[in-house]
Design a protein around this motif. Sequence first.
Motif, PDB file in Angstrom:
ATOM      1  N   TYR A 182       0.836  -1.188   0.000  1.00  8.12           N
ATOM      2  CA  TYR A 182       0.000   0.000   0.000  1.00  8.12           C
ATOM      3  C   TYR A 182       0.878   1.249   0.000  1.00  8.12           C
ATOM      4  O   TYR A 182       2.019   1.209   0.468  1.00  8.12           O
ATOM      5  CB  TYR A 182      -0.912   0.030   1.235  1.00  8.12           C
ATOM      6  CG  TYR A 182      -2.021  -0.987   1.207  1.00  8.12           C
ATOM      7  CD1 TYR A 182      -3.302  -0.641   0.807  1.00  8.12           C
ATOM      8  CD2 TYR A 182      -1.785  -2.312   1.569  1.00  8.12           C
ATOM      9  CE1 TYR A 182      -4.325  -1.571   0.757  1.00  8.12           C
ATOM     10  CE2 TYR A 182      -2.799  -3.260   1.529  1.00  8.12           C
ATOM     11  CZ  TYR A 182      -4.065  -2.880   1.126  1.00  8.12           C
ATOM     12  OH  TYR A 182      -5.073  -3.810   1.077  1.00  8.12           O
ATOM     13  N   VAL A 183       0.336   2.326  -0.521  1.00  3.73           N
ATOM     14  CA  VAL A 183       1.045   3.603  -0.487  1.00  3.73           C
ATOM     15  C   VAL A 183       0.161   4.640   0.174  1.00  3.73           C
ATOM     16  O   VAL A 183      -1.062   4.666  -0.045  1.00  3.73           O
ATOM     17  CB  VAL A 183       1.448   4.063  -1.908  1.00  3.73           C
ATOM     18  CG1 VAL A 183       0.221   4.283  -2.784  1.00  3.73           C
ATOM     19  CG2 VAL A 183       2.302   5.315  -1.861  1.00  3.73           C
ATOM     20  N   ALA A 184       0.764   5.472   1.018  1.00  4.69           N
ATOM     21  CA  ALA A 184       0.055   6.580   1.661  1.00  4.69           C
ATOM     22  C   ALA A 184       0.347   7.850   0.887  1.00  4.69           C
ATOM     23  O   ALA A 184       1.513   8.175   0.632  1.00  4.69           O
ATOM     24  CB  ALA A 184       0.495   6.727   3.115  1.00  4.69           C
ATOM     25  N   ILE A 185      -0.689   8.536   0.477  1.00  2.06           N
ATOM     26  CA  ILE A 185      -0.530   9.782  -0.274  1.00  2.06           C
ATOM     27  C   ILE A 185      -0.264  10.911   0.719  1.00  2.06           C
ATOM     28  O   ILE A 185      -1.162  11.350   1.437  1.00  2.06           O
ATOM     29  CB  ILE A 185      -1.785  10.083  -1.119  1.00  2.06           C
ATOM     30  CG1 ILE A 185      -2.157   8.864  -1.981  1.00  2.06           C
ATOM     31  CG2 ILE A 185      -1.559  11.314  -1.980  1.00  2.06           C
ATOM     32  CD1 ILE A 185      -1.064   8.427  -2.933  1.00  2.06           C
ATOM     33  N   ILE A 186       0.986  11.381   0.759  1.00  2.00           N
ATOM     34  CA  ILE A 186       1.378  12.419   1.707  1.00  2.00           C
ATOM     35  C   ILE A 186       1.153  13.787   1.075  1.00  2.00           C
ATOM     36  O   ILE A 186       1.829  14.142   0.100  1.00  2.00           O
ATOM     37  CB  ILE A 186       2.853  12.275   2.109  1.00  2.00           C
ATOM     38  CG1 ILE A 186       3.126  10.855   2.633  1.00  2.00           C
ATOM     39  CG2 ILE A 186       3.234  13.314   3.143  1.00  2.00           C
ATOM     40  CD1 ILE A 186       2.362  10.493   3.869  1.00  2.00           C
ATOM     41  N   PRO A 187       0.216  14.592   1.579  1.00  2.00           N
ATOM     42  CA  PRO A 187      -0.024  15.922   1.004  1.00  2.00           C
ATOM     43  C   PRO A 187       1.128  16.870   1.310  1.00  2.00           C
ATOM     44  O   PRO A 187       1.881  16.678   2.271  1.00  2.00           O
ATOM     45  CB  PRO A 187      -1.313  16.382   1.694  1.00  2.00           C
ATOM     46  CG  PRO A 187      -1.365  15.601   2.957  1.00  2.00           C
ATOM     47  CD  PRO A 187      -0.702  14.291   2.685  1.00  2.00           C
ATOM     48  N   GLU A 188       1.266  17.910   0.483  1.00  2.00           N
ATOM     49  CA  GLU A 188       2.355  18.867   0.655  1.00  2.00           C
ATOM     50  C   GLU A 188       2.266  19.575   2.011  1.00  2.00           C
ATOM     51  O   GLU A 188       3.287  19.974   2.573  1.00  2.00           O
ATOM     52  CB  GLU A 188       2.324  19.907  -0.470  1.00  2.00           C
ATOM     53  CG  GLU A 188       2.687  19.337  -1.834  1.00  2.00           C
ATOM     54  CD  GLU A 188       2.733  20.412  -2.894  1.00  2.00           C
ATOM     55  OE1 GLU A 188       2.549  21.591  -2.548  1.00  2.00           O
ATOM     56  OE2 GLU A 188       2.967  20.076  -4.062  1.00  2.00           O
ATOM     57  N   SER A 189       1.067  19.731   2.539  1.00  2.00           N
ATOM     58  CA  SER A 189       0.915  20.425   3.820  1.00  2.00           C
ATOM     59  C   SER A 189       1.664  19.712   4.941  1.00  2.00           C
ATOM     60  O   SER A 189       2.127  20.336   5.890  1.00  2.00           O
ATOM     61  CB  SER A 189      -0.565  20.529   4.184  1.00  2.00           C
ATOM     62  OG  SER A 189      -1.162  19.242   4.243  1.00  2.00           O
ATOM     63  N   ILE A 190       1.807  18.378   4.802  1.00  3.31           N
ATOM     64  CA  ILE A 190       2.535  17.623   5.820  1.00  3.31           C
ATOM     65  C   ILE A 190       4.039  17.830   5.673  1.00  3.31           C
ATOM     66  O   ILE A 190       4.761  18.005   6.648  1.00  3.31           O
ATOM     67  CB  ILE A 190       2.172  16.122   5.743  1.00  3.31           C
ATOM     68  CG1 ILE A 190       0.716  15.918   6.167  1.00  3.31           C
ATOM     69  CG2 ILE A 190       3.104  15.289   6.608  1.00  3.31           C
ATOM     70  CD1 ILE A 190       0.247  14.486   6.104  1.00  3.31           C
ATOM     71  N   THR A 191       4.534  17.815   4.434  1.00  4.92           N
ATOM     72  CA  THR A 191       5.978  17.982   4.214  1.00  4.92           C
ATOM     73  C   THR A 191       6.447  19.388   4.561  1.00  4.92           C
ATOM     74  O   THR A 191       7.636  19.610   4.769  1.00  4.92           O
ATOM     75  CB  THR A 191       6.336  17.678   2.754  1.00  4.92           C
ATOM     76  OG1 THR A 191       5.676  18.618   1.885  1.00  4.92           O
ATOM     77  CG2 THR A 191       5.904  16.279   2.365  1.00  4.92           C
ATOM     78  N   GLU A 192       5.517  20.351   4.637  1.00  6.29           N
ATOM     79  CA  GLU A 192       5.886  21.725   4.946  1.00  6.29           C
ATOM     80  C   GLU A 192       5.611  22.084   6.411  1.00  6.29           C
ATOM     81  O   GLU A 192       5.651  23.243   6.795  1.00  6.29           O
ATOM     82  CB  GLU A 192       5.109  22.691   4.033  1.00  6.29           C
ATOM     83  CG  GLU A 192       5.482  22.533   2.559  1.00  6.29           C
ATOM     84  CD  GLU A 192       4.633  23.412   1.655  1.00  6.29           C
ATOM     85  OE1 GLU A 192       3.703  24.061   2.172  1.00  6.29           O
ATOM     86  OE2 GLU A 192       4.898  23.454   0.448  1.00  6.29           O
ATOM     87  N   MET A 193       5.350  21.090   7.242  1.00  6.95           N
ATOM     88  CA  MET A 193       5.078  21.338   8.648  1.00  6.95           C
ATOM     89  C   MET A 193       6.319  21.893   9.358  1.00  6.95           C
ATOM     90  O   MET A 193       7.450  21.580   8.991  1.00  6.95           O
ATOM     91  CB  MET A 193       4.660  20.034   9.341  1.00  6.95           C
ATOM     92  CG  MET A 193       3.275  19.540   9.015  1.00  6.95           C
ATOM     93  SD  MET A 193       2.937  17.984   9.889  1.00  6.95           S
ATOM     94  CE  MET A 193       1.228  17.725   9.437  1.00  6.95           C
ATOM     95  N   ASN A 194       6.076  22.678  10.413  1.00  7.43           N
ATOM     96  CA  ASN A 194       7.189  23.108  11.247  1.00  7.43           C
ATOM     97  C   ASN A 194       7.526  22.003  12.248  1.00  7.43           C
ATOM     98  O   ASN A 194       6.884  20.948  12.277  1.00  7.43           O
ATOM     99  CB  ASN A 194       6.855  24.422  11.963  1.00  7.43           C
ATOM    100  CG  ASN A 194       5.592  24.305  12.815  1.00  7.43           C
ATOM    101  OD1 ASN A 194       5.311  23.276  13.404  1.00  7.43           O
ATOM    102  ND2 ASN A 194       4.821  25.389  12.861  1.00  7.43           N
ATOM    103  N   GLU A 234      -4.839   9.584   2.409  1.00  7.33           N
ATOM    104  CA  GLU A 234      -5.373   8.554   1.519  1.00  7.33           C
ATOM    105  C   GLU A 234      -4.376   7.404   1.427  1.00  7.33           C
ATOM    106  O   GLU A 234      -3.172   7.619   1.299  1.00  7.33           O
ATOM    107  CB  GLU A 234      -5.605   9.125   0.114  1.00  7.33           C
ATOM    108  CG  GLU A 234      -6.721  10.149   0.039  1.00  7.33           C
ATOM    109  CD  GLU A 234      -6.968  10.597  -1.385  1.00  7.33           C
ATOM    110  OE1 GLU A 234      -6.874   9.745  -2.294  1.00  7.33           O
ATOM    111  OE2 GLU A 234      -7.231  11.791  -1.599  1.00  7.33           O
ATOM    112  N   VAL A 235      -4.884   6.182   1.506  1.00  4.39           N
ATOM    113  CA  VAL A 235      -4.053   4.984   1.389  1.00  4.39           C
ATOM    114  C   VAL A 235      -4.618   4.122   0.273  1.00  4.39           C
ATOM    115  O   VAL A 235      -5.806   3.799   0.281  1.00  4.39           O
ATOM    116  CB  VAL A 235      -4.013   4.190   2.715  1.00  4.39           C
ATOM    117  CG1 VAL A 235      -3.157   2.933   2.554  1.00  4.39           C
ATOM    118  CG2 VAL A 235      -3.467   5.060   3.837  1.00  4.39           C
ATOM    119  N   HIS A 236      -3.768   3.761  -0.689  1.00  2.00           N
ATOM    120  CA  HIS A 236      -4.216   2.965  -1.833  1.00  2.00           C
ATOM    121  C   HIS A 236      -3.400   1.689  -1.946  1.00  2.00           C
ATOM    122  O   HIS A 236      -2.185   1.697  -1.700  1.00  2.00           O
ATOM    123  CB  HIS A 236      -4.066   3.762  -3.138  1.00  2.00           C
ATOM    124  CG  HIS A 236      -4.841   5.044  -3.152  1.00  2.00           C
ATOM    125  ND1 HIS A 236      -6.212   5.090  -3.048  1.00  2.00           N
ATOM    126  CD2 HIS A 236      -4.429   6.338  -3.256  1.00  2.00           C
ATOM    127  CE1 HIS A 236      -6.616   6.344  -3.089  1.00  2.00           C
ATOM    128  NE2 HIS A 236      -5.551   7.126  -3.207  1.00  2.00           N
TER     129      HIS A 236
END
Length: 263
Positions: free
Chosen positions: A90-102, A232-234
């Motif tokens: 499975y793959v988890a779709i990581i949104p950009e908002s998570i990668t830009e977290m402080n 999202e996990v697919h």
Amino acid sequence: MNGKTITFITLAGGGIALLLAIFTFNVVAISITSVLLFLTFILWKYGYVVMPSVFKMIGLSERFGQYEIPPSQDIIVKKSGQDYYASVFYVAIIPESITEMNTEQRGLFAEYFERAISSVKSIVKFSVLVRNINLSDAIDEIKAKRSWCETKRAQLVASNDSTKEADVMRLNREITMWNRQLERLTSGEKPMEVVCYMMTTAKGTTKEEAIIRAKSQGNEVKSVVGNALNVEVHQLIGEDMKRIFEWETFIPASETEFSNIAL
């Protein structure tokens, strides 16, 4: 056979038909050429979507080494002794908002991730590929645009043309915008590109038992991780699943290969 093999076979058939069409002006050969070349494009562009359906429709399993991929193209099976092992991915779709977290937000996300792991009953392998995004090109481009605006503004101011005041004000707004973008890109933590995938394996005395158990575990992983992290996990199938399986040994070695990931 896999999607790439079928693509090459179709391409070769299209080439032969094309030669026959050129030398014989045969309408049938021309028609075959068109169909085969069209199929080649479809397999090359959308093979990861088409091939699982094709394999499932014709009931064809794929084998490589000691591993087998059933016609559904959504699981990998291996026989070891008298038992069977089946793995799903499975793959988890990581949104950009998570990668830009402080730092504080990432700490909270890590807490949610820990909760997700502790909630899964079966054994799960979590793998994360991370690439720090190189911002130097984007920064240079913004600086060049800002420099152009500043030069243009200086020319308008030097001309002492009162009719150009609106243009000067517009350039001032553009320069302010470029400065804000530069500040955002050059301050704080660097943005990252992340691919997170999961693997779970089940064992059974028969192939069917192993597959059923693996898919049940996979559904649990999808539900728990998706809800805990709000992502999202697919499930991965076909070529995507094979790519993840290959990553167990070799991962992308360059930024270009990483950027071409189509999960």
